[in-house]
Design a protein around this motif. Structure first.
Motif, mmCIF file in Angstrom:
data_model
loop_
_atom_site.group_PDB
_atom_site.id
_atom_site.type_symbol
_atom_site.label_atom_id
_atom_site.label_comp_id
_atom_site.label_asym_id
_atom_site.label_seq_id
_atom_site.Cartn_x
_atom_site.Cartn_y
_atom_site.Cartn_z
ATOM 1 N N THR A 90 0.682 -1.143 -0.018
ATOM 2 C CA THR A 90 0.098 -0.080 -0.146
ATOM 3 C C THR A 90 1.034 1.352 -0.029
ATOM 4 O O THR A 90 0.344 2.385 -0.488
ATOM 5 N N ASP A 91 1.977 1.319 0.614
ATOM 6 C CA ASP A 91 2.983 2.280 0.640
ATOM 7 C C ASP A 91 3.373 2.678 -0.813
ATOM 8 O O ASP A 91 3.844 3.760 -1.178
ATOM 9 N N LEU A 92 3.810 1.483 -1.388
ATOM 10 C CA LEU A 92 4.456 1.530 -2.657
ATOM 11 C C LEU A 92 3.369 2.133 -3.706
ATOM 12 O O LEU A 92 3.675 2.881 -4.859
ATOM 13 N N THR A 93 2.163 1.854 -3.702
ATOM 14 C CA THR A 93 0.935 2.194 -4.263
ATOM 15 C C THR A 93 0.899 3.744 -4.286
ATOM 16 O O THR A 93 0.683 4.487 -5.257
ATOM 17 N N LEU A 94 0.630 4.228 -3.056
ATOM 18 C CA LEU A 94 0.798 5.668 -2.757
ATOM 19 C C LEU A 94 1.814 6.303 -3.303
ATOM 20 O O LEU A 94 1.810 7.464 -3.930
ATOM 21 N N LEU A 95 2.925 5.719 -3.228
ATOM 22 C CA LEU A 95 4.374 6.389 -3.701
ATOM 23 C C LEU A 95 4.278 6.710 -5.158
ATOM 24 O O LEU A 95 4.530 7.731 -5.651
ATOM 25 N N ALA A 96 3.878 5.722 -5.964
ATOM 26 C CA ALA A 96 3.702 5.655 -7.195
ATOM 27 C C ALA A 96 2.909 6.912 -7.866
ATOM 28 O O ALA A 96 3.464 7.480 -8.526
ATOM 29 N N GLU A 109 -5.693 7.781 -17.030
ATOM 30 C CA GLU A 109 -6.939 7.707 -16.895
ATOM 31 C C GLU A 109 -7.536 8.353 -15.811
ATOM 32 O O GLU A 109 -8.634 8.508 -14.976
ATOM 33 N N GLU A 110 -6.425 9.692 -15.295
ATOM 34 C CA GLU A 110 -6.821 10.346 -14.111
ATOM 35 C C GLU A 110 -7.226 9.583 -12.837
ATOM 36 O O GLU A 110 -7.634 10.218 -12.068
ATOM 37 N N ALA A 111 -6.410 8.411 -12.764
ATOM 38 C CA ALA A 111 -6.754 7.758 -11.739
ATOM 39 C C ALA A 111 -5.450 7.475 -10.812
ATOM 40 O O ALA A 111 -4.290 7.356 -11.158
ATOM 41 N N ALA A 112 -5.441 7.804 -9.713
ATOM 42 C CA ALA A 112 -4.150 7.357 -8.667
ATOM 43 C C ALA A 112 -4.075 5.735 -8.894
ATOM 44 O O ALA A 112 -4.891 4.931 -9.264
ATOM 45 N N CYS A 113 -2.916 5.258 -8.272
ATOM 46 C CA CYS A 113 -2.425 4.004 -8.321
ATOM 47 C C CYS A 113 -3.416 2.875 -8.051
ATOM 48 O O CYS A 113 -3.725 1.851 -8.488
ATOM 49 N N ALA A 114 -3.983 3.330 -6.719
ATOM 50 C CA ALA A 114 -4.860 2.424 -6.029
ATOM 51 C C ALA A 114 -6.242 2.376 -6.943
ATOM 52 O O ALA A 114 -7.115 1.445 -6.613
ATOM 53 N N GLU A 115 -6.677 3.128 -7.764
ATOM 54 C CA GLU A 115 -7.734 3.107 -8.511
ATOM 55 C C GLU A 115 -7.690 2.549 -9.910
ATOM 56 O O GLU A 115 -8.757 2.277 -10.617
ATOM 57 N N PHE A 116 -6.428 2.572 -10.010
ATOM 58 C CA PHE A 116 -6.081 2.097 -11.710
ATOM 59 C C PHE A 116 -5.890 0.478 -11.771
ATOM 60 O O PHE A 116 -5.218 0.027 -11.137
ATOM 61 N N ASN A 117 -6.738 0.017 -12.651
ATOM 62 C CA ASN A 117 -6.614 -1.209 -13.279
ATOM 63 C C ASN A 117 -5.649 -1.567 -14.196
ATOM 64 O O ASN A 117 -6.044 -1.353 -15.600
ATOM 65 N N VAL A 118 -4.452 -1.918 -13.815
ATOM 66 C CA VAL A 118 -3.338 -2.198 -15.012
ATOM 67 C C VAL A 118 -3.593 -3.169 -15.732
ATOM 68 O O VAL A 118 -2.888 -3.308 -16.925
ATOM 69 N N GLU A 119 -4.217 -4.177 -15.381
ATOM 70 C CA GLU A 119 -4.470 -5.618 -16.282
ATOM 71 C C GLU A 119 -5.268 -5.200 -17.348
ATOM 72 O O GLU A 119 -5.063 -5.513 -18.566
ATOM 73 N N ASP A 120 -6.513 -4.075 -17.148
ATOM 74 C CA ASP A 120 -7.324 -3.785 -18.462
ATOM 75 C C ASP A 120 -6.381 -3.087 -19.408
ATOM 76 O O ASP A 120 -6.596 -3.130 -20.515
ATOM 77 N N PHE A 121 -5.706 -2.072 -18.658
ATOM 78 C CA PHE A 121 -4.857 -1.307 -19.655
ATOM 79 C C PHE A 121 -3.688 -2.223 -20.525
ATOM 80 O O PHE A 121 -3.651 -1.846 -21.825
#
Length: 212
Positions: A90-96, A109-121
């Motif tokens: 979770t810390d690494l997610t926030l840091l990204a 997609e104007e999304a923070a890392c915690a909101e972004f679905n990288v597999e869809d991308f």
């Protein structure tokens, strides 16, 4: 190390378990510590960390779901085992997300890392591999694994969980201001500088704490 062994054992309370850096030291009792770890775990699982059956997630996600379903005994050693790994992620997610903002790279997609679905991308990139964003992503992803964020292979959180690395690469690929290799290299350099500043800030804070 078997995580279920940690969660199932019933260790006697030690000074280490009540140290200032331990969960019991911070929360005072198992119930409060478990509530905190449960909240953190649910937040993590909602952050699109990847499928349960991919190599970096299999062991951790399995024990997390048993923990959240109340199927394992809760104790200090087991809670700390989960907390260390989930907190790292979770810390690494926030840091990204923070690094992208500091380096002036648009959030994908104007999304923070915690909101972004990288597999869809990545699925979109596979569908149209000749698209400029797919090509930029392939190039950026190779660079990000060697720079910018901590090498996930070197952390206790598990085998190469790299969603934040892929998120940053997706941001570099999606940013319309990045039009060529030179722009991409410059953006990566800004990210590297931002990460160095974060590390220096943490070191300065630690040094100040030691002086108190």
């Amino acid at each position: 190390m078997n995580p279920e062994a940690n969660l199932s054992c019933d260790p006697s309370t030690t000074d280490d378990q009540y140290g200032s850096d331990s969960l019991l030291g911070r929360f005072g009792n198992i119930t409060a510590a478990a509530d905190h770890v449960e909240t953190l775990s649910r937040t993590y699982l909602l952050s699109h960390p990847g499928r349960d059956n991919v190599a970096p997630n299999t062991a951790l996600h399995g024990i997390l779901r048993k923990f959240l379903d109340g199927k394992v005994k809760r104790n200090a050693a087991g809670l700390m085992y989960i907390y260390d790994r989930v907190k790292f992620r979770t810390d690494l997610t926030l840091l990204a997300t923070q690094l992208l903002e500091a380096a002036r790279v648009a959030l994908p997609e104007e999304a923070a890392c915690a909101e972004f679905n990288v597999e869809d991308f990545e699925g979109k990139c596979r569908t149209d591999p000749d698209h400029i964003n797919a090509k930029k992503y392939h190039f950026a992803r190779g660079k990000i694994f060697r720079t910018v964020l901590p090498d996930p292979d070197m952390q206790t959180q598990g085998f190469r969980w790299n969603k934040p690395h892929r998120y940053i690469a997706a941001a570099l690929a999606s940013d319309d201001a990045i039009k060529n290799t030179s722009d991409l290299e410059e953006a990566i350099h800004r990210l590297e500088q931002a990460y160095t500043e974060v590390l220096n800030g943490v070191k300065k804070e630690l040094d100040q704490n030691e002086e108190i």
